[in-house]
Design an enzyme around this catalytic site. Sequence first.
Site, PDB file in Angstrom:
ATOM      1  CG  HIS A  99      -0.396   0.040   2.281  1.00 29.25           C
ATOM      2  ND1 HIS A  99      -0.069  -1.186   2.978  1.00 29.25           N
ATOM      3  CD2 HIS A  99       0.294   0.727   3.287  1.00 29.25           C
ATOM      4  CE1 HIS A  99       0.819  -1.081   4.224  1.00 29.25           C
ATOM      5  NE2 HIS A  99       0.692   0.125   4.238  1.00 29.25           N
ATOM      6  CG  HIS A 101       0.934   5.023   4.208  1.00 28.43           C
ATOM      7  ND1 HIS A 101      -0.079   5.255   5.423  1.00 28.43           N
ATOM      8  CD2 HIS A 101       1.868   4.302   4.739  1.00 28.43           C
ATOM      9  CE1 HIS A 101       0.133   4.206   5.841  1.00 28.43           C
ATOM     10  NE2 HIS A 101       1.268   3.705   5.211  1.00 28.43           N
TER      11      HIS A 101
END
Length: 133
Positions: A99, A101
């Site tokens: 992922h 951010h």
Amino acid sequence: MTDCIFCKIIAGEIPSYQIYEDDDVLAFLDITQTTKGHTLVVPKKHIRNVLEMSAEDAATLFAKIPKIAAHITQTLGASGMNILQNNETIAGQTVFHAHVHLIPRYRKDDGFTASFTEHELDLKALQSTLTTP
Ligand code: 5GP
Ligand code: ZN
């Protein structure tokens, strides 16, 4: 992957506040909201992190970042954005589905701190081992 929290979010088994979706990626608000609009962009395909990502999967994921980042920044009236990506526990990774951010920035004291500590250079090993594909 059955026990992965982000795979469950992608599958709609866990609720999330989604802001962008296409065939390859999903962007949803991080539950902690480090700053207002803190968003995670994840590949729909389960990959542990960038250290295990193919060039093709990386290109697919990161190609989507500028558009989503600009949308969040403009919509929320942020002055800038930190884009952060953690790989493995030592680097702060707590969810082992890759992922990115996106952390909109409003003021220096808005909740997020990015800092670098200076160390002496020691680059010889790196320079001699990485070759271009
Ligand atoms: P990491 O520390 O692995 O780079 O970031 C994982 C992020 O996932 C954390 O910022 C955490 O707040 C977020 N997170 C963990 N569980 C959930 C969840 O169930 N929903 C959402 N929206 N975010 C989550
Ligand atoms: Zn997953």
